[in-house]
Design an enzyme around this catalytic site. Structure first.
Site, PDB file in Angstrom:
ATOM      1  N   LYS A 204       0.826  -1.204   0.000  1.00 31.09           N
ATOM      2  CA  LYS A 204       0.000   0.000   0.000  1.00 31.09           C
ATOM      3  C   LYS A 204       0.861   1.255   0.000  1.00 31.09           C
ATOM      4  O   LYS A 204       0.642   2.192  -0.769  1.00 31.09           O
ATOM      5  CB  LYS A 204      -0.940  -0.011   1.213  1.00 31.09           C
ATOM      6  N   GLY A 265      -4.932  -5.441   5.173  1.00 30.19           N
ATOM      7  CA  GLY A 265      -4.191  -6.394   4.357  1.00 30.19           C
ATOM      8  C   GLY A 265      -4.711  -7.812   4.456  1.00 30.19           C
ATOM      9  O   GLY A 265      -4.807  -8.521   3.454  1.00 30.19           O
ATOM     10  N   ARG A 266      -5.078  -8.254   5.648  1.00 27.73           N
ATOM     11  CA  ARG A 266      -5.511  -9.643   5.824  1.00 27.73           C
ATOM     12  C   ARG A 266      -6.905  -9.885   5.263  1.00 27.73           C
ATOM     13  O   ARG A 266      -7.362 -11.028   5.228  1.00 27.73           O
ATOM     14  CB  ARG A 266      -5.440 -10.021   7.296  1.00 27.73           C
ATOM     15  N   GLU A 351      -3.815 -11.435  14.242  1.00 28.12           N
ATOM     16  CA  GLU A 351      -3.595 -10.011  13.990  1.00 28.12           C
ATOM     17  C   GLU A 351      -4.883  -9.230  14.205  1.00 28.12           C
ATOM     18  O   GLU A 351      -4.856  -8.076  14.637  1.00 28.12           O
ATOM     19  CB  GLU A 351      -3.069  -9.786  12.569  1.00 28.12           C
ATOM     20  N   HIS A 382       0.906 -37.754  12.019  1.00 25.00           N
ATOM     21  CA  HIS A 382       2.218 -38.326  12.320  1.00 25.00           C
ATOM     22  C   HIS A 382       3.143 -37.268  12.904  1.00 25.00           C
ATOM     23  O   HIS A 382       4.361 -37.428  12.885  1.00 25.00           O
ATOM     24  CB  HIS A 382       2.820 -38.934  11.055  1.00 25.00           C
ATOM     25  N   LYS A 510       8.630  -2.637  13.943  1.00 21.20           N
ATOM     26  CA  LYS A 510       9.119  -2.017  12.707  1.00 21.20           C
ATOM     27  C   LYS A 510      10.019  -0.822  13.022  1.00 21.20           C
ATOM     28  O   LYS A 510      11.076  -0.636  12.404  1.00 21.20           O
ATOM     29  CB  LYS A 510       7.942  -1.554  11.847  1.00 21.20           C
TER      30      LYS A 510
END
Length: 545
Positions: A204, A265-266, A351, A382, A510
């Protein structure tokens, strides 16, 4: 949305605590025995999906209490607010309009829907252009490979959809790069020809560190192969709102598709972020993907809570997280094409709802957002199913089970289905110590040895699971499945009293990462770092020689 009471302030919170205590003294098998209609009544169908939630430690009175709790939390009003375009993301003062991305009408949001239609038209144009062999690279070769560069929602959603719909792929091969580790990009490019490769940069801001770093490396790869700066527009598209930064990179506005602040975003795979998916499967199939999601939207928006699949899944998540002490949730897709589903849902769930304060900033005294994890069956059988069956943790499970296969190997698929159904049943019934002892005796062990080993074979059972089925994994059912989990996540957030659409928790890492990067590059001193971080930075410098 207006301020809502917190979970523990709702009238049915304490009665539900009492129900939970009572149910912990019974078993799911006993609930079936006492209620012959349970298997049918605890099943729902919507948008091509069927949810069987009968194997849960949940009685009819407890379910009724949960539905009352949802009313007290004003969940119906919250659902209406979401679809009406209210500013449900209150900390960023914006709506969450991901449902508009797959809608066929504006629902009164004319300006935004007009933007969506224009974005879809651009997506369709590029998807058809590439699939028709009309886009060539700097060498004159037709584009045959597309590499999507993004991270988080700009990677997980498109990657999942492309892999899940592989039987519907056309002639263009789509690849995905997310990790800033150079090996991710390098491994992807090893077998690609620069002259026939196109990159889609999804960011973005066009400043996301991992995405920009990989994009610059891809740009250099293209230039080193003989392309000129003027040729870059043949090889790069961008999904961004920062047209100037894209232009500075070498991507003109005509090659840029939109991203909007009102889509997180998600929740963005339905937008131009999903362009790689549309290229991979073709526009007609991508439209079916949108239509499946819209069908789930219509169900969610129009159905009463007692028949509402996302709402009931949200209530089940709340039930185990806040009343039965489960801090995690496992998703088990019994279809190899859905192997990335747990990864996608991790971001969507954690999130969105990994929050510790309410919408109005109050500290929460109860759990939110269980840790979500999982793997494709039968691989997990397994690996970690031992913990599901005999471990000390309560792990509510979702089995996602397509009933047919695209592979043309029905016998192998029959074995897969048998495994999935067996695991769900085994979680419920377990095996008593007496049954374990008897099984050991039948194997030929003597009485003493069978008695000694019986506790190791015993399984407590009474472990809950949902079984979510569909006829097949196809564009429509996949769209419905992802929309279902989106809406379940929203419902859980409303019940917990939190904002599911911001993600402030990612910001500080960040910021500190930017400072450390500058210090590793020698651009600033490291005096603001703790001793352990400084020592590790020194180790890195020493390793560089």
């Amino acid at each position: 949305m207006a301020a809502r009471p917190l979970l523990t302030e709702l009238a049915d919170y304490r009665p539900l605590q009492a129900f939970a205590t009572q149910l912990q003294a019974t078993s799911i098998e006993a609930l079936f025995a006492a209620d012959p209609a349970r298997a049918g009544d605890f099943t729902l169908a919507a948008a091509g999906l069927r949810l069987d939630f009968s194997k849960h430690l949940l009685s009819r009175p407890a379910l009724a209490g949960l539905l009352r709790l949802a009313e007290q939390a004003r969940l119906p009003a919250a659902i209406t607010a979401l679809f009406d375009g209210d500013k449900v993301n209150n900390t960023e003062d914006r709506p969450a309009l991901h449902t508009l991305l797959r809608a066929t009408s504006s629902h009164g949001l004319d300006t935004e829907f007009d933007e969506v239609r224009k974005g879809r038209a651009q997506m369709r144009q590029w998807a058809q252009r590439l699939n028709n062999g009309e886009q060539s690279g700097f060498s004159g070769a037709v584009i045959t490979d597309v590499v999507n560069i993004g991270i988080g929602g700009s990677d997980l959603g498109p990657r999942l959809v492309s892999e899940a719909l592989r039987p519907f792929h056309g002639d263009i091969s789509c690849h995905y790069v997310a990790n800033v580790d150079p090996a991710d990009l390098q491994d992807t490019l090893l077998e690609l020809d620069p002259g026939s490769t196109l990159f889609i940069v999804c960011s973005k801001s066009f400043r996301t560190e991992e995405t920009l770093t990989n994009s610059l490396a891809a740009r250099n790869w293209m230039l080193n192969a003989g392309a000129s700066v003027a040729d870059l527009d043949r090889h790069f598209l961008a999904v961004t709102s920062n047209l100037q930064a894209a232009a500075d990179f070498g991507i003109p506005a005509a090659n840029c598709l939109p991203m909007w602040d009102w889509v997180g975003g998600r929740y963005s795979v339905w937008s131009a972020v999903g362009l790689s998916c549309a290229i991979a499967v073709g526009w007609e199939h991508f439209e079916q993907f949108l239509a499946g999601a819209e069908a789930m939207d219509e169900h969610f928006h129009g159905c009463p809570l007692q028949a509402n699949m996302p709402a009931l899944m949200g209530l089940l998540e709340l039930w185990y997280c806040n009343f039965l002490g489960a801090g995690n949730h496992v998703v088990l897709p019994y279809d190899h094409s859905l192997r990335k589903l747990p990864d996608f849902l991790q971001q969507l769930t954690m999130e969105s709802n990994g929050k510790r304060v309410s919408r109005d900033g109050r500290q929460l005294a109860y759990s939110t957002a269980p840790v979500l994890w999982g793997s494709a069956g039968t691989i997990g059988q397994h690996s970690f199913h031992q913990l599901l069956h005999q471990g000390t943790l309560l792990c509510p499970a979702d089995f996602v089970l397509p009933l047919t296969t695209h592979t043309g190997m029905p016998e192998q698929h029959r074995r897969l289905v048998a495994n999935g159904l067996a695991q769900s049943r085994t979680l419920m019934v377990g095996r008593s110590a007496d049954a374990a002892r008897e099984a050991l005796l039948q194997r030929g062990l003597d009485e003493a040895e069978a008695t000694r080993l019986a506790p190791h074979l015993a399984m407590p059972g009474n472990r809950p699971s949902s079984v979510l089925t569909m006829d097949s994994v196809n564009p429509s059912t996949l769209g419905a499945l992802l929309a279902l989990y989106e809406h379940r996540t929203f419902c859980s957030g409303v019940l917990w009293g939190i904002n599911s659409f911001d993600q402030w928790g990612v910001e500080l890492g960040k910021e500190i990462g930017t400072r450390i990067l500058a210090q590793l590059a020698g651009e600033s001193a490291g005096g603001d770092m703790d001793p352990a971080t400084r020592r590790l930075m020194d180790e890195w410098r020493a390793a560089q020689g």
